[in-house]
Design a protein around this motif. Structure first.
Motif, PDB file in Angstrom:
ATOM      1  N   LYS A   1      -7.883  -3.948   7.256  1.00 20.05           N
ATOM      2  CA  LYS A   1      -8.131  -2.816   6.370  1.00 20.05           C
ATOM      3  C   LYS A   1      -9.601  -2.417   6.461  1.00 20.05           C
ATOM      4  CE  LYS A   1      -4.974  -4.741   2.929  1.00 20.05           C
ATOM      5  NZ  LYS A   1      -4.931  -5.283   1.553  1.00 20.05           N
TER       6      LYS A   1
ATOM      7  N   TYR B   1     -11.977  -0.618   4.386  1.00 17.18           N
ATOM      8  CA  TYR B   1     -12.154  -0.046   3.046  1.00 17.18           C
ATOM      9  C   TYR B   1     -13.286   0.967   3.016  1.00 17.18           C
ATOM     10  CZ  TYR B   1      -8.959  -3.288   0.778  1.00 17.18           C
ATOM     11  OH  TYR B   1      -7.836  -3.972   0.387  1.00 17.18           O
TER      12      TYR B   1
ATOM     13  N   GLY C   1      -1.977   8.450  -2.135  1.00 14.07           N
ATOM     14  CA  GLY C   1      -3.017   7.925  -3.010  1.00 14.07           C
ATOM     15  C   GLY C   1      -3.671   9.009  -3.846  1.00 14.07           C
TER      16      GLY C   1
ATOM     17  N   SER D   1      -2.570  -3.388  -5.852  1.00 18.01           N
ATOM     18  CA  SER D   1      -2.812  -4.774  -6.235  1.00 18.01           C
ATOM     19  C   SER D   1      -2.462  -5.045  -7.690  1.00 18.01           C
ATOM     20  CB  SER D   1      -4.282  -5.138  -5.990  1.00 18.01           C
ATOM     21  OG  SER D   1      -5.132  -4.239  -6.664  1.00 18.01           O
TER      22      SER D   1
ATOM     23  N   SER E   1     -10.226   0.660  -3.486  1.00 23.08           N
ATOM     24  CA  SER E   1      -8.800   0.473  -3.216  1.00 23.08           C
ATOM     25  C   SER E   1      -8.262   1.325  -2.080  1.00 23.08           C
ATOM     26  CB  SER E   1      -7.982   0.770  -4.488  1.00 23.08           C
ATOM     27  OG  SER E   1      -8.185   2.103  -4.915  1.00 23.08           O
ATOM     28  N   TRP E   2      -9.061   2.252  -1.552  1.00 25.98           N
ATOM     29  CA  TRP E   2      -8.631   3.071  -0.422  1.00 25.98           C
ATOM     30  C   TRP E   2      -9.259   2.534   0.862  1.00 25.98           C
ATOM     31  CZ3 TRP E   2      -9.711   8.755  -2.421  1.00 25.98           C
ATOM     32  CH2 TRP E   2      -8.831   9.031  -3.473  1.00 25.98           C
TER      33      TRP E   2
ATOM     34  N   ALA F   1      -4.903   4.685   3.316  1.00 23.85           N
ATOM     35  CA  ALA F   1      -3.916   3.953   2.519  1.00 23.85           C
ATOM     36  C   ALA F   1      -4.556   3.529   1.205  1.00 23.85           C
ATOM     37  CB  ALA F   1      -3.397   2.739   3.284  1.00 23.85           C
ATOM     38  N   LYS F   2      -3.695   3.357   0.219  1.00 24.63           N
ATOM     39  CA  LYS F   2      -4.147   2.886  -1.090  1.00 24.63           C
ATOM     40  C   LYS F   2      -3.507   1.537  -1.370  1.00 24.63           C
ATOM     41  CE  LYS F   2      -3.894   3.843  -6.050  1.00 24.63           C
ATOM     42  NZ  LYS F   2      -3.395   4.757  -7.114  1.00 24.63           N
ATOM     43  N   GLU F   3      -4.335   0.569  -1.670  1.00 23.38           N
ATOM     44  CA  GLU F   3      -3.850  -0.771  -1.971  1.00 23.38           C
ATOM     45  C   GLU F   3      -3.219  -0.785  -3.357  1.00 23.38           C
ATOM     46  OE1 GLU F   3      -6.028  -4.697  -1.021  1.00 23.38           O
ATOM     47  OE2 GLU F   3      -6.594  -4.192  -3.066  1.00 23.38           O
TER      48      GLU F   3
ATOM     49  N   GLN G   1      -6.245   2.461   7.752  1.00 21.50           N
ATOM     50  CA  GLN G   1      -5.480   1.552   8.595  1.00 21.50           C
ATOM     51  C   GLN G   1      -5.351   2.198   9.964  1.00 21.50           C
ATOM     52  OE1 GLN G   1      -3.754  -1.473   6.908  1.00 21.50           O
ATOM     53  NE2 GLN G   1      -4.385  -2.023   8.970  1.00 21.50           N
TER      54      GLN G   1
ATOM     55  N   CYS H   1       0.827  -1.203   0.000  1.00 16.74           N
ATOM     56  CA  CYS H   1       0.000   0.000   0.000  1.00 16.74           C
ATOM     57  C   CYS H   1       0.857   1.247   0.000  1.00 16.74           C
ATOM     58  CB  CYS H   1      -0.921   0.017   1.217  1.00 16.74           C
ATOM     59  SG  CYS H   1      -0.048   0.269   2.778  1.00 16.74           S
TER      60      CYS H   1
ATOM     61  N   SER I   1       0.739   4.876   1.957  1.00 14.30           N
ATOM     62  CA  SER I   1       0.085   5.366   3.169  1.00 14.30           C
ATOM     63  C   SER I   1       0.000   6.880   3.215  1.00 14.30           C
ATOM     64  CB  SER I   1       0.837   4.882   4.406  1.00 14.30           C
ATOM     65  OG  SER I   1       0.871   3.487   4.443  1.00 14.30           O
TER      66      SER I   1
END
Length: 725
Positions: free
Chosen positions: A291, A293, A39, A324, A297-298, A320-322, A301, A14, A16
């Motif tokens: 997480k 959500y 993000g 993936s 994707s955000w 945070a932004k994942e 945490q 992620c 952050s």
């Protein structure tokens, strides 16, 4: 963003945002912009406007109290509910000069009328930059290509230039004598535009533009290119294209009030701004591994409840932004304007530079002004000349010894201590205490052996408290770094397991553990002479239980911890590491300074490396800053997400990532797992030992350790047979 093998599943990689302590932050301070949350879209050349208190540009994510109840922050630090409409996402467009305008130095009088002006407008939408068509925030188009000013595309007749999004430019003919080129713009094979451009040295003739009716407007600009020149080689005629700009006119996102996007509802949709609020309340799970959500994707945490905060009722929170999708990503540090920051303010810790190691549960100590833990990167003026900052905003030289990297260790409870709730009186003496010490070294967490910062060991595995490893006789558990554990025999009637620890096929330790319900008997530890010390702990495991399936006997291992005792990094004064020299190497701290001066290239596209992977990014000179002589600067590091990440050792983990994730090839089962026969059989089928494959009876099925007793002549009691290097 790396895969680790610590024996547990941790959050995905992620990026952050700035962490905030609910015990110290007022409700209106829970606000992140593009400088404090990676993000969100950021441009160093727009910095001063992105951070402006009024008439700001770009994106903001903010908590806004609406009902006067259960507000977030220091008035009620333990509240972990964000009510409906209390999380606000706002975005505003900002101007960008067309490359043909900026690179050719055009002004309002010399800009061709076909462009309709000198600028177009970008609007970030959940982190991705779009073009606000005709400066309208409610009409968003994908920017297919914005050719860099220094880039040239050289094409001959018949060549096809793939612009992206199924758009292409085909050169039909190049007439060198007539100084002309004929080309066509197509999408999915269908011609959209065709033009003949005269490269005669006049901007009006060399420029080609295309307009169409799309979105909510008519005759809107969507394509620009510029024929810089034509020339002939020995065999072919070529045209040189520059400053090409294209938006996807066939895929326009129209935003209206009441629309829903990723858990947000559009509350305001005007030409100048979009404002969205969360459709449902968000109840935060206060667990550092969970997480929360709020978009696809955000997520938020947090630390564990009461951890990291200055209050036992508070917690730490950050967006945070994942990450993936495979690709290249950048972890940024907090940007500073050299016209605003004083020389002693150029300092980044793990909360303000994602390249440094961070743990939310250690937050209050990581940001402490005194006796802080973790890593810091700081500029310190030494010679009184050319100092960085507002006294001399145009200076872009960091002198030798002026960039200081410092790191200090911090305590971590062994999992067997924290999960079993042991204290100083109940902790087995073999552990030598309740904690070990981690020390981040250029973002990688190492173990400071015997709490000595000058002796660093890789942490091979630190099995999560909720994880269990189930093994039968003959099974091999690969820890990584060449280490493995082999189960020799499991005696269910005697409630015992015999196992061995190996490195690269050589046995290091062997022991019999009695799973009788007492911590002392169920715990196995190993010590050895390594580094600068003797008889130092390097391995822990705990046998939680043994049980019998329909075919085999199994042992369940928990709280396993292992450091690589054979590869100790010993750090001494004068050592060189990645462009830094060790100036102080004590048991409590390591301090390094840059060996050579660093001259910054003030170009937003240039990376000024000062380690193998860390670099300073700046704006262009005079851009982003509140001074024509100043610039914006921040540290950064690149991260690559592979299509299929392969397991690596835990030394590569960065608990933040910023990038944390744990993985292990061996099977992990959760703490509340109770195996049924089919699951055990599946495990047995996947992990058959060589003896089982040949049809011979496994020793795991024996009622006791008769073979073992015959060899070693021991009684059924807790015995360790150890071989030490």
């Amino acid at each position: 963003m790396i895969l680790t093998s610590s024996g547990s599943a941790a959050p995905d990689p992620c990026i952050s945002g700035l962490p905030l302590d609910t015990n110290e932050t007022s409700p209106d301070e829970f606000c992140w912009d593009s400088t404090t949350f990676g993000g969100l879209y950021y441009s160093a050349n727009k910095h001063k406007d992105l951070v402006a208190s009024e008439d700001w540009w770009g994106e903001r994510l903010q908590y806004t109290e609406t009902d006067g109840q259960y507000e977030l922050g220091k008035n009620n630090p333990r509240n972990h509910v964000i009510g409906e409409d209390e999380l606000v996402y706002s975005t505003r467009q900002f101007p960008n000069k067309y490359k043909v305008v900026s690179e050719l130095g055009l002004d309002a009088n010399t800009t061709p009328s076909e462009l309709g002006g000198m600028v177009y407008y970008k609007l970030p939408w959940f982190g991705k930059p779009y073009v606000a068509v005709e400066n309208d925030a409610t009409q968003l188009a994908n920017l297919v290509i914005d050719q860099p000013g220094s880039d040239k595309k050289i094409l001959k007749a018949g060549d096809v230039w793939d612009l992206g999004k199924n758009y292409s430019l085909t050169v039909n003919q190049v007439d060198v004598e007539g100084n002309k080129v004929w080309f066509s713009l197509s999408k999915e094979g269908e011609e959209l535009e065709s033009g003949i451009v005269d490269a005669d040295g006049t901007i009006e003739n060399q420029l080609f533009t295309a307009k169409a009716d799309f979105g909510d407007g008519n005759d809107q600009l969507y394509f620009i290119t510029y024929v810089d020149s034509v020339f002939m080689s020995a065999t072919d005629s070529f045209a040189v294209f520059k400053y090409t700009w294209l938006i996807d006119k066939n895929d326009i996102l129209i935003i209206k009030e009441g629309d829903e996007y990723q858990g947000f509802e559009v509350k305001e949709a005007s030409e100048s701004e979009l404002v969205l609020k969360n459709s449902d309340s968000i109840t935060l799970n206060l667990d550092k591994d969970v997480k929360n959500y709020f978009t696809d994707s955000w997520y938020f945490q947090t630390s564990d409840e009461g951890k990291g905060s200055t209050s036992p009722n508070g917690y730490v929170i950050y967006p945070a932004k994942e990450l993936s999708k495979p690709g290249n990503y950048t972890l940024r540090g907090l940007p500073f304007d050299t016209n605003v920051a004083s020389s002693d303010e150029f300092c980044w810790d793990s909360t303000t530079f994602g390249g440094l190691y961070y743990s939310a549960n250690k937050h209050k100590d990581f940001v402490s002004s005194e006796n802080w833990w973790g890593e810091r990167l700081q500029y310190i003026e030494t010679d009184g000349q050319y100092e960085l900052g507002k006294n001399n905003p145009g200076n872009h030289v960091i002198g030798e010894g002026e960039l200081v990297y410092s790191t200090r260790q911090f305590p971590n409870k062994y999992k067997v201590i924290s999960e079993l709730g042991l204290d100083a009186n109940t902790t087995p003496s073999e552990l030598g205490g309740m904690v070990y010490y981690k020390l981040p070294w250029f973002a990688k967490p190492y173990v400071a052996v015997e709490n000595d910062a000058t002796q660093l060991a890789s942490l091979v595995i630190d099995q999560s408290g909720s994880d269990k490893k189930m093994l039968k006789a003959g099974d091999v558990w690969d820890f990584g770094k060449g280490y493995s554990l082999t189960v020799n025999q499991v005696d269910v009637e005697g409630n015992k397991v015999w196992f061995s620890l190996y490195k690269e096929g050589e046995e290091l330790e062997s022991g019999i553990v009695d799973a009788d319900g007492t911590v002392e008997n169920q715990l196995f530890t190993a010590k050895a002479d390594f580094g600068d010390g003797n008889d130092q702990l390097y391995f822990i495991t705990y046998v939680d239980s043994v049980f019998l399936s329909s075919y085999y006997s199994f042992a369940v291992f928990k709280y396993t911890w292992l450091i690589d005792k054979d590869n100790i990094l010993v750090i001494e004064n004068g050592d060189e590491y990645q462009g830094f020299e060790v100036k102080e190497a004590s048991e409590a701290e390591l301090v390094l300074k840059n060996s050579d001066s660093i001259t910054l290239n003030l170009d937003k596209d240039a990376k000024n490396y000062f380690t193998d992977s860390w670099y300073f990014q700046t704006s262009d000179e005079g851009k982003g800053s509140t001074s024509l002589n100043g610039y914006v600067i921040y540290p950064a590091t690149g991260v690559v997400i592979e299509a299929e990440d392969a397991p690596e050792s835990v030394e590569n983990s960065t608990e933040n990532l910023n990038m944390t994730q744990d993985s292990n090839e061996s099977e992990i089962i959760s703490s509340d797992y109770s195996p049924d026969a089919s699951e055990v059989e599946d495990s047995e089928n996947k992990n058959n030992s060589p003896e089982e494959e040949t049809g011979e009876e496994s020793s795991a099925k024996l009622p006791g350790f008769e073979i073992l007793v015959g060899v070693y002549g021991i009684a059924f009691c807790r015995v360790f047979i150890k071989r030490r290097n």
